[in-house]
Design an enzyme around this catalytic site. Structure first.
Site, short mmCIF file in Angstrom:
data_model
loop_
_atom_site.label_atom_id
_atom_site.label_comp_id
_atom_site.label_asym_id
_atom_site.label_seq_id
_atom_site.Cartn_x
_atom_site.Cartn_y
_atom_site.Cartn_z
CB CYS A 187 -21.98 -0.34 12.47
SG CYS A 187 -21.00 1.21 12.31
CB CYS A 197 -20.45 7.91 8.67
SG CYS A 197 -20.59 6.55 8.48
#
Lengths: 610, 196, 135
Positions: free
Chosen positions: C37, C107
């Site tokens: 991302c 994450c």
């Protein structure tokens, strides 16, 4: 299987069409009087519910209970429409969820109002074919979100129609053009209707109509042109007559209708005039096309940004568009044509009647679904990104906008607390980063998860957007393979139970037979004419010779006596007679008003000049 | 069934766009729900699923970059969209550079953007955009050819190079997007193109 | 809701945002990114060179909410830990604490990578010197 018709459920007018078996071409179905357009107006009178032309005639007389442009309210909440409510004479209750309109002592929802229009079209088609019509393809603006589409489907159900497919208006138009071999290559459909704007970019090749991108604004259309003109007229009236009409619903409706008519005349002519006799004064005004264009310029400009975004999403520069097609009544406005031509660098065309082409396309799609056309295939897209509310209120995309439908996405969910058996999901639609700026579609509760430590359950949720652009959600617990039950709470929709109740209620309405409804229409028409005549007599009795006055009084009494009787033909005949006998009076009144208006204007001009 | 199999195509990166479109139209005609209206509910549900799969496959394979990403997923045996197990070692210099640009951008934004700052940001964006295109050209050109035509033994290397080029492009795009937003040229930024 | 209050709190009020000067004695810096991302995360630790205990930690993350929350939580945990204890922090701990959904697990991986990178950087720069000083 019964026949499937195509319906264009418009903001201003609605139509029904079918494909003629012999010629293979779509045709619109006219009503008994040969009119094709059914005004999307519903009036809730004490006598009963009116729809179409008779309802439209109630706009000025019963502004508070005559609903028009209801498409702007479909699938929306009070907060969404609060801003524009001041333009509507009927009131909307400030409640959570779906919009509720207060008419004649009760509340109706937009799908119920639309259902009255759909039912009228259904009956029109049934009269035409002499058979029951139970299935329809209904068009919606391409940029309609899930709630608005669902509301349209609900309206169909309430009207006793199974909406077998929701089709986007511009795409429907492309089908009609395609069938007539009038469009090929990469085409842009610019569709500006009464209340909504859409732009769609399609590739038409080998009988496949592939939508590459779509964009739009579901709150931008000819209505907004009218409003701009109304505001301008209100200011002018304030300046010239010292009167503020904005608080008078009847005067506002007259003004709105006059503005709409003037706008239409200005598409053909360079100038027009309107004369409106109000109670205390007569307003007369000449309007130049340039003046209207100055008012609507920002609105027309507002359609161009979505066009550019659609081109960008399609990955095509404007110069690669082979044809630009205009759809919707508002594309008759010369300035609209000019701006579209400037943007795309080529002259747009509209060989097929822009008022009818969407309904014709809906009929083509209906015929495809019925198996009657096999060489054409429509591949449409979802106009808005579908997302889930995640951390910090951010919308996390599941399905990006302009994805060809049907389409799906799978996502895994788990629990955050030991023994948790329910997981909540908030599904939103829109292009903004924060969920609160997107449109909330629904909250889903996944239930019946076996109690396990947090993070153990793996629930796979499948989001499917079907060919109607409507979302379906399924959930499965992966360890057990058990389908999780989902409870859906639509944010701006009707619960199933509501729809079921409305279907019941509408049956009651349907059973009132055609004769009863004709009687209601006749009585309302009689009331309208009588009100007008009485007002005219108060204003201008001195303009009428004694003999004529007596004749008018006699005709008025005759109609008044018959009005509450049950003889429809007699009421209509006497209404017509009263109308005819008062024609000279009406002419004289109009002349007098014009003279007065012109005279007062001349005085004003003299006073203003130094 | 993977997306290449949907179209009965080998796992190649060089695909003929017209041929792919022809196959897409053909499959759509077979599976689209429009042609299964009269079928029983289960068959309709199958048509819906099949048609959604065909659409997803076409959306991915018609885009040469998405095609590389998908191929990597397949070769690594993970579902599309899942995080990679084998992470490309991000070039440290690139990371540091992106971090610095982000930090500078944040500072510029907090101080309000004057014309000079805007011009600097815009020039920076133009430079990054060119580098991102460069990565794309590498992916669709030499790397795609190396995968399709090179010897089998080189494939792990080719994939690693693809991974690196994709990562570079991802970092660049994120920064480019943030720059565009700061410059106010991306108001209606699509959620779909946002991170995650 | 799908997210715990804790994660929302770390998102809305991230702790320990900022940075130390790289050359400050005892500072280790980890700079990592998520290629999926394009998020970048910088995590720094400040170690007491004598005791080997992490006195303070800072981070700066350009990325989504989960990445910010993950690094915020990581810096909270790092404070007061020895280097060996710090090395034991796993991304799964962060996932469990913040109740991250499966799609956001990468994450937490990013945060774990950042911790490892910061520890490695510290060891490379200062541990040898600390050992010298001790001897």
């Amino acid at each position: 299987m019964s026949r499937i018709v195509g319906i264009d459920l418009g903001t201003t007018n609605s139509l029904v069409a079918y494909v003629d078996e012999q010629s293979g071409l779509p045709r619109v179905i006219p009503d008994r009087d040969g009119r094709v357009l059914l005004p999307s107006v519903v009036s809730f009178t004490p006598e009963g519910v009116l729809v179409g032309e008779p309802a439209k005639r109630q706009l000025v007389r019963r502004p508070g209970s005559t609903v028009y442009s209801v498409k702007r309210f479909m699938g929306r909440g009070f907060e969404d429409v609060r801003e524009e409510l001041r333009y509507f004479p009927f009131s909307v209750a400030p409640a959570e969820g779906i919009v509720r309109i207060a008419v004649g002592g009760r509340e109706v929802t937009p799908p119920e109002v639309s259902a009255v229009v759909l039912r009228a079209l259904k009956e029109r088609a049934e009269g035409h074919f002499g058979e029951a019509i139970e299935r329809a393809v209904v068009t919606v603006p391409a940029y309609f979100n899930d709630s608005q589409r669902q509301a349209t489907k609900d309206a169909g159900r309430i009207a006793g129609l199974d909406v077998v497919r929701i089709v986007n208006e511009p795409t429907a138009a492309s089908l009609a053009y395609g069938l007539h071999q009038l469009a090929r290559g990469v085409i842009a459909i610019y569709d500006l209707g009464g209340g909504t704007f859409d732009i769609s970019i399609l590739r038409v090749k080998d009988g496949v109509f592939e939508v590459l991108a779509t964009n739009g604004n579901t709150h931008l259309g000819g209505d907004d042109f009218d409003r701009a003109l109304v505001e301008w007229l209100l200011d002018d009236i304030r300046a010239r007559h010292g009167a503020d009409l904005s608080g008078d619903p009847e005067a506002m409706q007259e003004l709105r209708l006059a503005a709409e008519a003037a706008k239409i005349r200005l598409s053909a002519g360079e100038r027009t005039a309107l004369t409106l006799p109000f109670a205390d004064f007569t307003y007369h005004r000449e309007i130049l096309r340039g003046e209207l264009e100055e008012l609507i310029e920002p609105l027309v400009q507002a359609t161009l940004a979505p066009c550019r975004m659609a081109l960008a999403d399609a990955g095509l520069p404007a110069s690669t568009i082979d044809e630009v097609v205009l759809v919707g009544g508002s594309t008759r406005v010369p300035m609209v044509r000019r701006r579209v031509q400037e943007l795309f660098g080529k002259a747009p065309h509209s060989q097929l009647n822009p008022d009818e082409v969407v309904a014709l396309g809906a009929a083509v799609q209906a015929q495809i679904l019925a198996g009657g056309i096999t060489h054409m295939l429509l591949l449409d897209v979802t106009p808005l990104s579908l997302g889930l509310e995640t951390l910090g209120g951010v919308a996390s995309a599941l399905i990006p906008r302009n994805t060809t439908i049907p389409t799906g996405a799978r996502e895994l969910f788990t629990t955050s607390v030991d023994g948790q058996t329910v997981v909540d999901l908030h599904v939103v639609q829109g292009e903004r980063e924060l969920a609160r700026d997107c449109r909330s579609l629904a909250r889903f509760e996944l239930r019946g998860i076996d109690p396990m430590p947090a993070g153990m359950p793996k629930i796979e949720v499948t989001f499917l957007i079907d060919a109607n652009g409507i979302l379906q959600v399924h959930a499965k617990e992966l360890r057990t393979g058990k389908a999780a039950s989902i409870e859906v709470t639509p944010t701006y929709g009707l619960a199933d139970a509501d729809v079921a109740r409305m279907v019941e209620e509408s049956y009651a309405y349907a059973e009132a037979d055609v004769h009863a409804r004709l009687l209601i229409e006749a009585r309302n028409e009689a009331d309208t004419v009588m009100t007008h005549v009485e007002r005219a007599l108060r204003q201008g009795a001195d303009l009428v010779p004694a003999g004529e006055l007596a004749a008018i009084r006699a005709a008025l009494d005759a109609l008044r006596q018959e009005r509450d009787g049950g003889n429809t033909e007699l009421i209509v005949a006497r209404t017509v007679a009263l109308n005819q006998i008062t024609e000279p009076l009406a002419t004289r009144l109009m002349d007098a008003a014009l003279r007065a208006a012109l005279a007062s204007r001349r005085v004003a001009e003299i006073m203003e000049s130094p | 069934m993977n997306y290449f199999e949907v179209f009965a195509l080998p796992r190649r990166l060089g695909l003929d766009a017209d041929d792919l479109q022809r196959r897409f139209y053909e499959l759509s005609r077979r599976h689209h729900p429009d042609f299964h209206q009269a079928a029983p509910p289960e068959a309709q549900a199958r048509a819906l699923e099949a048609s959604a799969l065909v659409n997803a496959a076409y959306r991915t394979l018609r885009d040469p970059i998405a095609r590389v990403e998908y191929l990597l997923c397949l070769e690594e045996g993970r579902a599309a969209g899942d995080g990679a197990d084998v992470k490309p070692a991000a070039p440290p210099a690139l990371l540091a550079e992106m971090f610095e640009i982000q930090a500078a951008l944040e500072e510029a934004r907090s101080g309000g953007l004057d014309a000079a700052a805007r011009a600097t940001l815009a020039a920076q964006r133009a430079r990054l955009l060119e580098r991102s295109r460069d990565a794309e050209r590498r992916l669709t050109g030499p790397l795609a050819r190396a995968w399709d035509e090179g010897p089998e033994a080189d494939r792990p290397c080719v994939l690693a190079a693809c991974r690196e080029a994709l990562a570079t492009r991802a970092y660049l795009r994120t920064v480019i997007q943030d720059l565009s937003r700061a410059l106010g040229e991306d108001e209606e930024s699509s959620v779909s193109n946002r991170r995650h | 809701m799908a997210y715990s209050d804790k994660v929302v709190d770390h998102y809305n009020n991230p702790r320990n945002v900022g940075s130390f000067t790289r050359d400050t004695p005892g500072v280790g810096t980890g700079l990592v990114g998520a290629p999926e991302c394009g998020d970048v995360m910088k995590l720094q630790i400040k170690v007491d060179v004598d005791t080997g205990v992490i006195e303070d930690a800072r981070f700066k993350t350009f990325g989504c909410g989960s990445a910010i929350a993950s690094s915020s939580l990581a810096t909270e945990w790092l404070k007061g830990k020895t280097l060996d204890e710090a090395a034991k922090i796993k991304n799964t701990d962060i996932v469990n604490e913040l109740k991250l959904p499966p799609v956001k697990i990468h994450c937490s991986v990013l945060a774990e990578d950042a911790i490892k990178a910061a520890l490695a950087d510290y060891r490379e720069k200062w541990a040898a010197k600390a050992a010298d000083a001790a001897s």
